[in-house]
Design a protein around this motif. Structure first.
Motif, PDB file in Angstrom:
ATOM      1  N   THR A  70       0.833  -1.207   0.000  1.00 34.93           N
ATOM      2  CA  THR A  70       0.000   0.000   0.000  1.00 34.93           C
ATOM      3  C   THR A  70       0.862   1.249   0.000  1.00 34.93           C
ATOM      4  O   THR A  70       1.888   1.316   0.671  1.00 34.93           O
ATOM      5  N   THR A  71       0.432   2.250  -0.751  1.00 31.76           N
ATOM      6  CA  THR A  71       1.108   3.545  -0.761  1.00 31.76           C
ATOM      7  C   THR A  71       0.445   4.438   0.284  1.00 31.76           C
ATOM      8  O   THR A  71      -0.785   4.606   0.277  1.00 31.76           O
ATOM      9  N   TYR A  72       1.262   5.020   1.166  1.00 35.49           N
ATOM     10  CA  TYR A  72       0.744   5.854   2.251  1.00 35.49           C
ATOM     11  C   TYR A  72       1.220   7.296   2.073  1.00 35.49           C
ATOM     12  O   TYR A  72       2.389   7.545   1.744  1.00 35.49           O
ATOM     13  N   ARG A  73       0.313   8.221   2.299  1.00 33.79           N
ATOM     14  CA  ARG A  73       0.658   9.643   2.241  1.00 33.79           C
ATOM     15  C   ARG A  73       0.813  10.196   3.653  1.00 33.79           C
ATOM     16  O   ARG A  73       0.429   9.559   4.623  1.00 33.79           O
ATOM     17  N   ALA A  74       1.390  11.389   3.769  1.00 30.61           N
ATOM     18  CA  ALA A  74       1.604  12.017   5.078  1.00 30.61           C
ATOM     19  C   ALA A  74       0.299  12.088   5.855  1.00 30.61           C
ATOM     20  O   ALA A  74      -0.738  12.493   5.308  1.00 30.61           O
ATOM     21  N   GLY A  75       0.359  11.672   7.127  1.00 33.53           N
ATOM     22  CA  GLY A  75      -0.819  11.696   7.986  1.00 33.53           C
ATOM     23  C   GLY A  75      -1.557  10.384   8.061  1.00 33.53           C
ATOM     24  O   GLY A  75      -2.411  10.205   8.948  1.00 33.53           O
ATOM     25  N   ALA A  76      -1.255   9.446   7.160  1.00 34.65           N
ATOM     26  CA  ALA A  76      -1.931   8.141   7.186  1.00 34.65           C
ATOM     27  C   ALA A  76      -1.538   7.378   8.442  1.00 34.65           C
ATOM     28  O   ALA A  76      -0.381   7.381   8.849  1.00 34.65           O
ATOM     29  N   ARG A  77      -2.496   6.696   9.035  1.00 38.77           N
ATOM     30  CA  ARG A  77      -2.248   5.931  10.257  1.00 38.77           C
ATOM     31  C   ARG A  77      -2.435   4.435   9.990  1.00 38.77           C
ATOM     32  O   ARG A  77      -3.377   4.035   9.275  1.00 38.77           O
ATOM     33  N   VAL A  78      -1.547   3.665  10.597  1.00 41.66           N
ATOM     34  CA  VAL A  78      -1.617   2.211  10.418  1.00 41.66           C
ATOM     35  C   VAL A  78      -1.364   1.522  11.748  1.00 41.66           C
ATOM     36  O   VAL A  78      -0.894   2.145  12.705  1.00 41.66           O
ATOM     37  N   GLY A 107       8.509   1.279  12.687  1.00 42.14           N
ATOM     38  CA  GLY A 107       9.247   0.881  13.880  1.00 42.14           C
ATOM     39  C   GLY A 107      10.600   0.301  13.604  1.00 42.14           C
ATOM     40  O   GLY A 107      11.307  -0.089  14.554  1.00 42.14           O
ATOM     41  N   LEU A 108      11.019   0.229  12.361  1.00 41.52           N
ATOM     42  CA  LEU A 108      12.314  -0.345  12.031  1.00 41.52           C
ATOM     43  C   LEU A 108      13.433   0.586  12.468  1.00 41.52           C
ATOM     44  O   LEU A 108      13.389   1.794  12.212  1.00 41.52           O
ATOM     45  N   VAL A 109      14.452   0.063  13.174  1.00 46.23           N
ATOM     46  CA  VAL A 109      15.577   0.873  13.622  1.00 46.23           C
ATOM     47  C   VAL A 109      16.461   1.195  12.423  1.00 46.23           C
ATOM     48  O   VAL A 109      16.887   0.292  11.689  1.00 46.23           O
ATOM     49  N   VAL A 110      16.726   2.464  12.213  1.00 46.27           N
ATOM     50  CA  VAL A 110      17.565   2.907  11.098  1.00 46.27           C
ATOM     51  C   VAL A 110      18.722   3.719  11.643  1.00 46.27           C
ATOM     52  O   VAL A 110      18.758   4.103  12.815  1.00 46.27           O
ATOM     53  N   SER A 111      19.719   3.997  10.790  1.00 43.94           N
ATOM     54  CA  SER A 111      20.905   4.718  11.249  1.00 43.94           C
ATOM     55  C   SER A 111      20.576   6.128  11.679  1.00 43.94           C
ATOM     56  O   SER A 111      21.211   6.679  12.579  1.00 43.94           O
ATOM     57  N   TRP A 122       7.966   6.865   9.506  1.00 41.19           N
ATOM     58  CA  TRP A 122       6.915   6.552  10.471  1.00 41.19           C
ATOM     59  C   TRP A 122       7.236   7.106  11.855  1.00 41.19           C
ATOM     60  O   TRP A 122       8.374   7.051  12.310  1.00 41.19           O
ATOM     61  N   GLN A 123       6.212   7.633  12.511  1.00 40.58           N
ATOM     62  CA  GLN A 123       6.368   8.058  13.900  1.00 40.58           C
ATOM     63  C   GLN A 123       5.319   7.378  14.763  1.00 40.58           C
ATOM     64  O   GLN A 123       4.193   7.133  14.321  1.00 40.58           O
ATOM     65  N   LEU A 124       5.720   7.063  15.990  1.00 39.71           N
ATOM     66  CA  LEU A 124       4.844   6.367  16.923  1.00 39.71           C
ATOM     67  C   LEU A 124       3.679   7.266  17.321  1.00 39.71           C
ATOM     68  O   LEU A 124       3.850   8.462  17.577  1.00 39.71           O
ATOM     69  N   ILE A 125       2.494   6.699  17.357  1.00 40.63           N
ATOM     70  CA  ILE A 125       1.325   7.413  17.868  1.00 40.63           C
ATOM     71  C   ILE A 125       1.285   7.189  19.371  1.00 40.63           C
ATOM     72  O   ILE A 125       1.093   6.047  19.827  1.00 40.63           O
ATOM     73  N   TRP A 161       5.583  11.284   5.723  1.00 40.51           N
ATOM     74  CA  TRP A 161       5.588  11.665   4.320  1.00 40.51           C
ATOM     75  C   TRP A 161       5.216  10.454   3.468  1.00 40.51           C
ATOM     76  O   TRP A 161       4.937   9.371   4.000  1.00 40.51           O
ATOM     77  N   PHE A 162       5.221  10.639   2.171  1.00 42.99           N
ATOM     78  CA  PHE A 162       4.883   9.569   1.232  1.00 42.99           C
ATOM     79  C   PHE A 162       5.802   8.369   1.450  1.00 42.99           C
ATOM     80  O   PHE A 162       7.015   8.515   1.549  1.00 42.99           O
ATOM     81  N   THR A 163       5.209   7.158   1.536  1.00 39.32           N
ATOM     82  CA  THR A 163       6.026   5.968   1.777  1.00 39.32           C
ATOM     83  C   THR A 163       5.333   4.714   1.270  1.00 39.32           C
ATOM     84  O   THR A 163       4.094   4.646   1.227  1.00 39.32           O
ATOM     85  N   GLN A 164       6.133   3.744   0.894  1.00 37.37           N
ATOM     86  CA  GLN A 164       5.625   2.427   0.508  1.00 37.37           C
ATOM     87  C   GLN A 164       6.698   1.381   0.792  1.00 37.37           C
ATOM     88  O   GLN A 164       7.870   1.569   0.443  1.00 37.37           O
ATOM     89  N   GLY A 165       6.319   0.311   1.450  1.00 36.89           N
ATOM     90  CA  GLY A 165       7.209  -0.812   1.691  1.00 36.89           C
ATOM     91  C   GLY A 165       8.190  -0.642   2.835  1.00 36.89           C
ATOM     92  O   GLY A 165       8.980  -1.551   3.122  1.00 36.89           O
ATOM     93  N   GLU A 166       8.163   0.511   3.529  1.00 42.06           N
ATOM     94  CA  GLU A 166       9.086   0.751   4.651  1.00 42.06           C
ATOM     95  C   GLU A 166       8.381   0.370   5.958  1.00 42.06           C
ATOM     96  O   GLU A 166       7.358   0.935   6.313  1.00 42.06           O
TER      97      GLU A 166
END
Length: 527
Positions: free
Chosen positions: A483-491, A510-514, A521-524, A502-507
């Motif tokens: 699914t393609t998600y735009r800014a503000g979408a909640r999952v 909660g994945l730890v990144v550098s 994604w930000q935690l609600i 922001w716009f995202t797909q496939g990421e």
């Protein structure tokens, strides 16, 4: 023992005592008093101290304890030694909550629990004590509703005061009584009875509670309503540490006087009014004893009255007067304001909670008043046994953090931390000032600018990990890699809610990144 505790103990020993020569001349009264005490038994021990007791006058004690506006934004880091020069502070203001008049709150905005979670207040107080400081909690103030106004039951009112005293383990409180409602006769009586009840309960458990009354003044001293509040306290046999005069906002009563002159007149009058009030209550105070029950609190810089500006020279004048007359307490409103407003503040005649409105260096007023504190004992520093005796240096104990008793994740040198992230390291809580990875929180530095971490305070007894906010299935759509998600979408992912930045797909959420700033994604934190 804090300055306020020592001052309170001294006041109890004095007990409104008579002068030495007078007691020697009337020694037969002391014998009679002793006989009365034998008959009365232990009840007299907790009774109101009178002039017939000890003739010895304690050495003057003084303390500088400025106010902190706890709920003002931006938050003032009173626990940070690099920002708060004075380690002894008065935290204001506790008032009734909006929902329940008998429930204490900070500024009618935070319950005691909310202040702990939102402002980390309990931990910050613990940090201040870690560095040798003490706090006094102030009830009331000019805004909102002081507890005694709406809490009509004396028992419930005493419980509300006690909840705050117990929560923050304070041995001194400040009652800032302003406005017609707060100083009415029934409210004053109820407040006094509740405070006396709390004092007695504390005494039974082996603790003391020093009580300050903070009241408005004119150059002629306490107003009629202020005198009535004082009288109500003495009638209830509340043992007062003193009366703190709000030497500010004189208005028309200034009548052409300078602020420095008005302050001298007001404080001199208050000392005399204390002698009179205690005499009515059956207690004799000498002039010296009266001055040791006087405090002064100016409003630094621009006052609420547009024509009144308390400047640095006024502060120096007040300090000299306070030192000369041995006032017990000197405060100021407030350390939040002890800085210039800066060029972006449009009208300095409008009072700000964050700046003084005058040309000054940061903490200039605090630096003037700090020398007032006296009568404190500086602890001796023990010599190093390794140097002085030849004994081997003690082996440092390894501090191990337990995830089960840590409110935040334990610092990991391999993980990146975004600005604002809190972690635990060696039983203390730190907060990231900017993005960081691999910087040990307690690495020694010469300047706060050299570390990305701010020490908030110690891990408190009874703390445990903060649970991750899980949500029920169906609260948000389940995350899908296609699914393609735009800014503000909640999952919802593994029971945890996330919102797309922001716009995202496939990421994966909660994945730890550098770099945490790179994840979409930000935690609600709450639904």
């Amino acid at each position: 023992m804090t300055p306020e505790e020592r001052a309170y103990a001294a006041a109890r020993r004095e007990g409104g005592s008579a002068q030495p020569d007078a007691v020697r001349r009337l020694s037969w009264l002391r014998i009679a008093g002793f006989i009365v005490l034998l008959v009365a038994g232990s009840a007299a021990v907790v009774g109101f101290r009178t002039a017939s007791h000890s003739a010895r006058v304690a050495a003057p004690v003084s303390s500088f304890m400025p106010y902190v506006d706890v709920t003002a934004t931006p938050q003032y880091a009173f626990e940070d030694a690099s920002k708060a020069i004075s380690a002894n502070l008065v935290l204001g203001f506790v008032v009734s909550s909006k929902a329940n008049a008998c429930e204490p709150s900070w500024g009618a905005s935070y319950s005691l629990d909310q202040a702990a979670s939102t402002m980390d207040l309990d931990r910050r107080i613990a940090r201040l004590r870690q560095r040798g400081g003490q706090v006094m909690v102030s009830f009331g103030g000019a805004a909102n509703s002081e507890l005694a106004i709406g809490c009509a039951d004396t028992g419930n009112l005493a419980a509300a005061y006690r909840a705050v005293v117990d929560r923050y383990s304070v041995n001194a409180v400040d009652l800032d009584i302003e406005g017609t409602d707060a100083s009415s006769s029934d409210v004053s009586t109820r407040r006094a009875e509740a405070i006396r009840s709390l004092q007695l309960a504390r005494e039974r458990s082996g603790h003391r509670l020093a009580v300050w009354l903070t009241l408005p003044v004119t150059p002629s001293g306490l107003t009629a309503s202020g005198q009535a509040v004082l009288a109500a306290m003495l009638r209830a046999k509340v043992e007062l540490a003193g009366v703190n005069a709000m030497t500010m906002d004189y208005g028309n009563s200034l009548d052409g006087q300078s602020l420095a002159g008005a302050n001298r007149s007001a404080l001199t009058a208050v000392a005399g009014q204390l002698v009179d009030a205690y005499r009515v209550a059956g207690v004799h105070l000498s002039s010296a004893q009266a001055w040791q029950r006087v405090g002064a609190t100016p409003m630094i810089g621009q006052n609420d009255v547009a024509a009144e500006r308390f400047g640095l020279e006024d502060a120096k004048s007040l300090l000299v007067f306070a030192q000369t007359h041995h006032l017990r307490r000197l405060s100021m409103w407030s350390v939040n304001r002890d800085q210039a407003c800066g060029p972006n503040y449009a009208n300095v005649s409008i009072v700000s909670v964050n700046c003084s409105g005058i040309d000054q260096k940061t903490a200039a007023f605090t630096r003037i008043f700090v020398p007032f504190t006296a009568g404190q004992v500086t602890p001796a520093i023990a010599p190093s046994t390794a140097v002085d005796s030849g004994a081997p240096a003690p082996v440092a104990t390894q501090i191990v953090d337990d995830p089960a008793t840590s409110p935040y994740a334990i610092w990991n040198p391999t993980l990146p931390y975004a600005q604002g992230t809190k972690i635990v390291w060696r039983h203390n809580v730190y907060q990231a000032k900017w993005w960081t990875q691999g910087d040990q929180p307690d690495t020694p530095v010469t300047s706060a600018f050299e570390t990305p971490w701010t020490l908030i305070g110690p891990v408190l007894p009874g703390e445990h990990p903060q649970p991750t906010p899980t949500l029920s299935a169906g609260t948000y759509p389940a995350w899908s890699a296609t699914t393609t998600y735009r800014a503000g979408a909640r999952v919802l992912y593994d029971g945890i809610g996330y919102q797309a930045k922001w716009f995202t797909q496939g990421e994966v959420p909660g994945l730890v990144v550098s770099d945490p700033g790179q994840t979409p994604w930000q935690l609600i934190k709450h639904s």
